[in-house]
Design an enzyme around this catalytic site. Structure first.
Site, PDB file in Angstrom:
ATOM      1  N   ASP A   1      -0.350  -4.367  10.188  1.00 19.47           N
ATOM      2  CA  ASP A   1      -1.230  -3.937   9.432  1.00 19.47           C
ATOM      3  C   ASP A   1      -2.205  -4.863   9.238  1.00 19.47           C
ATOM      4  O   ASP A   1      -1.888  -5.273   7.832  1.00 19.47           O
ATOM      5  CB  ASP A   1      -0.808  -2.392   8.414  1.00 19.47           C
TER       6      ASP A   1
ATOM      7  N   TRP B   1       0.621  -1.406   0.350  1.00 19.08           N
ATOM      8  CA  TRP B   1       0.213   0.377  -0.057  1.00 19.08           C
ATOM      9  C   TRP B   1       0.291   1.634   0.073  1.00 19.08           C
ATOM     10  O   TRP B   1       1.863   1.470   0.811  1.00 19.08           O
ATOM     11  CB  TRP B   1      -0.710   0.501   0.848  1.00 19.08           C
TER      12      TRP B   1
ATOM     13  N   LYS C   1     -12.870  -1.377   6.743  1.00 21.19           N
ATOM     14  CA  LYS C   1     -13.657  -2.440   5.221  1.00 21.19           C
ATOM     15  C   LYS C   1     -14.231  -2.924   5.983  1.00 21.19           C
ATOM     16  O   LYS C   1     -15.466  -3.262   5.381  1.00 21.19           O
ATOM     17  CB  LYS C   1     -12.103  -2.809   4.619  1.00 21.19           C
TER      18      LYS C   1
HETATM   19  N1  PMP Z   1      -3.593  -0.680   5.769  1.00 24.00           N
HETATM   20  C1  PMP Z   1      -3.680  -0.655   4.301  1.00 24.00           C
HETATM   21  C2  PMP Z   1      -2.699  -2.144   3.366  1.00 24.00           C
HETATM   22  C3  PMP Z   1      -5.037  -0.222   3.550  1.00 24.00           C
HETATM   23  O1  PMP Z   1      -4.937  -1.049   1.814  1.00 24.00           O
HETATM   24  C4  PMP Z   1      -5.396   1.060   3.962  1.00 24.00           C
HETATM   25  C5  PMP Z   1      -6.600   1.341   3.142  1.00 24.00           C
HETATM   26  N2  PMP Z   1      -7.001   0.972   1.565  1.00 24.00           N
HETATM   27  C6  PMP Z   1      -5.493   0.849   5.140  1.00 24.00           C
HETATM   28  C7  PMP Z   1      -3.782   0.373   5.991  1.00 24.00           C
HETATM   29  C8  PMP Z   1      -6.457   2.516   6.058  1.00 24.00           C
HETATM   30  O2  PMP Z   1      -7.125   2.638   6.047  1.00 24.00           O
HETATM   31  P1  PMP Z   1      -7.848   3.401   6.825  1.00 24.00           P
HETATM   32  O3  PMP Z   1      -8.733   3.944   5.499  1.00 24.00           O
HETATM   33  O4  PMP Z   1      -9.313   2.830   8.194  1.00 24.00           O
HETATM   34  O5  PMP Z   1      -6.990   4.502   6.909  1.00 24.00           O
END
Ligand code: PMP
Length: 408
Positions: free
Chosen positions: A220, A138, A256
């Site tokens: 994460d 990410w 999510k």
């Molecule tokens: N880590 C990963 C791997 C993600 O894909 C995401 C969301 N795209 C996040 C963290 C962060 O999520 P949030 O919207 O809760 O900040």
């Protein structure tokens, strides 16, 4: 002249740019496979039924108000969020050596955790500690740790493009070579963007090297429940590391699995050796939060806490999560079978072997460009697609378009 004349224009964030382009596209066939959010088979956002129910309970609860939460957040949210990450029978919870920080989404948990590590891990303000991020990952992982002040961000081998799977040997070699006390960001499950996770046996090998080499695991966990449909299965790696005696951080996102994207609800779990260590860590976390957002918002945390503390609502939530996970699984098998019956060159078993919200299709940047420009199908340049963007209505079109992109 403006005092801002010298400010350079920053490039847009790719995934939000893609969504903006999608919105502006007037073609009726358009499909958004970019943004990381669940969609129903009608292509619509989904408010989980359990969330709707709890929101009504909250609205009708006259004992609630809008006073500030404590700096570290809503206690029942923090405790229960950590409990679903670590498990009901976690030795660390029983031994009272965990702490939690309510955060603004998973991003907030990562940022607060990164800031803490820079200030206090491996020597005060040690910006030279290497931080290892999977290749690919990410894209915000890198930026969060850079902005927290770390100067030595590295990548570790993860994705084997030829094999379309995990490069376990490359990963283990990188861990063997990493300086002791390096920080490793590990995706707890449903790796973004590759949809490829280590198996339990592979996690055991990873943990063994990390323990021997004194490497710090920062998990994460943004998709718990989304990978397999089971909360417990998806937390296997984190729980295994805890059972192996690691001190670690785990950033959780409820964006999510609760569909609470814009409520910004996340949690950072700290697992330490004993209660005293954890309490000192939390006292420092409190200082970091105080200057960052001072105290967190309550609505999302109340929804999650209410759900997790009621056996009946908890069961409903797990059912809602499974509904989402099952739809993703169905779209995976439907897309794969369409590509195979079209005879699209290449192998497509990775579509069903990958898990979670995303699939790393293997489409190259030129093919992606063709998909966007010619087919109005929006996906990331990396070839990552959000499986939830697929519906029973657009599957044929997407499969045919992938076929054309590959064969043209
Ligand atoms: N880590 C990963 C791997 C993600 O894909 C995401 C969301 N795209 C996040 C963290 C962060 O999520 P949030 O919207 O809760 O900040």
């Amino acid at each position: 002249a403006s005092i801002f004349t010298a400010v350079p224009r920053a490039p847009p964030v790719a995934v939000f740019k893609l969504t903006a382009d999608f919105r502006e596209d007037g073609d009726a066939r358009k499909v958004n496979l970019g943004v990381g959010a669940y969609r129903t088979d009608e292509g619509q956002p989904w408010v989980l039924p359990v969330v709707k129910k709890v929101e009504q309970m909250i609205a009708n609860d006259n004992s609630l108000n809008h006073e500030y939460l404590p700096i570290l957040g809503l206690p029942e949210f923090r405790a229960n969020a950590s409990r679903i990450a670590l498990g009901d029978d976690s030795p660390a919870i029983k031994e009272n050596r965990i702490g939690s920080v309510q955060s603004l989404g998973g991003t907030g948990a990562l940022r607060i955790g990164a800031e803490f590590l820079r200030r206090w891990y491996n020597g005060n303000n040690n910006t030279a500690t290497p931080v290892y991020i999977s290749a690919p990952s990410w894209e915000n992982h890198n930026s969060v740790f850079v902005d927290a002040g770390f100067k030595d961000i590295r990548t570790y081998h993860y994705w084997d493009a030829a094999k379309r799977g995990l490069d376990l040997q490359g990963l283990l070699d990188d861990m063997e070579k990493a300086p002791e006390f390096s920080i490793f960001i590990l995706h707890a499950c449903a790796h973004n963007p590759t949809g490829t996770d280590p198996t339990p046996d592979q996690w055991k090998q990873i943990a063994a090297v990390m323990k021997r080499r004194f490497l710090f695991p920062f998990f994460d966990s943004a998709y718990q429940g989304f990978a397999s449909g089971s909360l417990d299965k998806d937390a296997w790696a984190v729980r295994y590391f805890v059972s192996e005696g690691f001190e670690l951080f785990c950033a959780q996102s409820f964006s999510k699995n609760f569909g609470l994207y814009n409520e910004r609800v996340g949690n950072l779990t700290v697992v330490g050796k004993d209660a005293d260590n954890v309490q000192r860590v939390l006292s420092q976390m409190e200082k970091i939060v105080r200057t960052t957002w001072s105290n967190p918002p309550s609505q999302g945390a109340r929804i999650v806490a209410t759900t997790l503390t009621s056996p009946q609502l908890f069961a409903e939530w797990k059912d809602n999560v499974k509904t989402m996970a099952d739809r993703v699984l169905l779209m995976r098998s439907e897309l794969r079978s369409r590509l195979e019956s079209l005879g699209t060159p290449g192998t497509w078993n990775h579509i069903t072997e990958q898990i979670g919200m995303f699939s790393f299709t293997g489409l190259n940047p030129k093919q992606v460009e063709y998909m966007i420009k010619e087919k109005h199908i929006y996906l990331m340049a990396s070839g990552r697609i959000n499986m939830c963007g697929l519906t029973t209505k657009n599957l044929d079109y997407v499969a045919k378009s992938i076929h054309e992109a590959v064969t043209k």
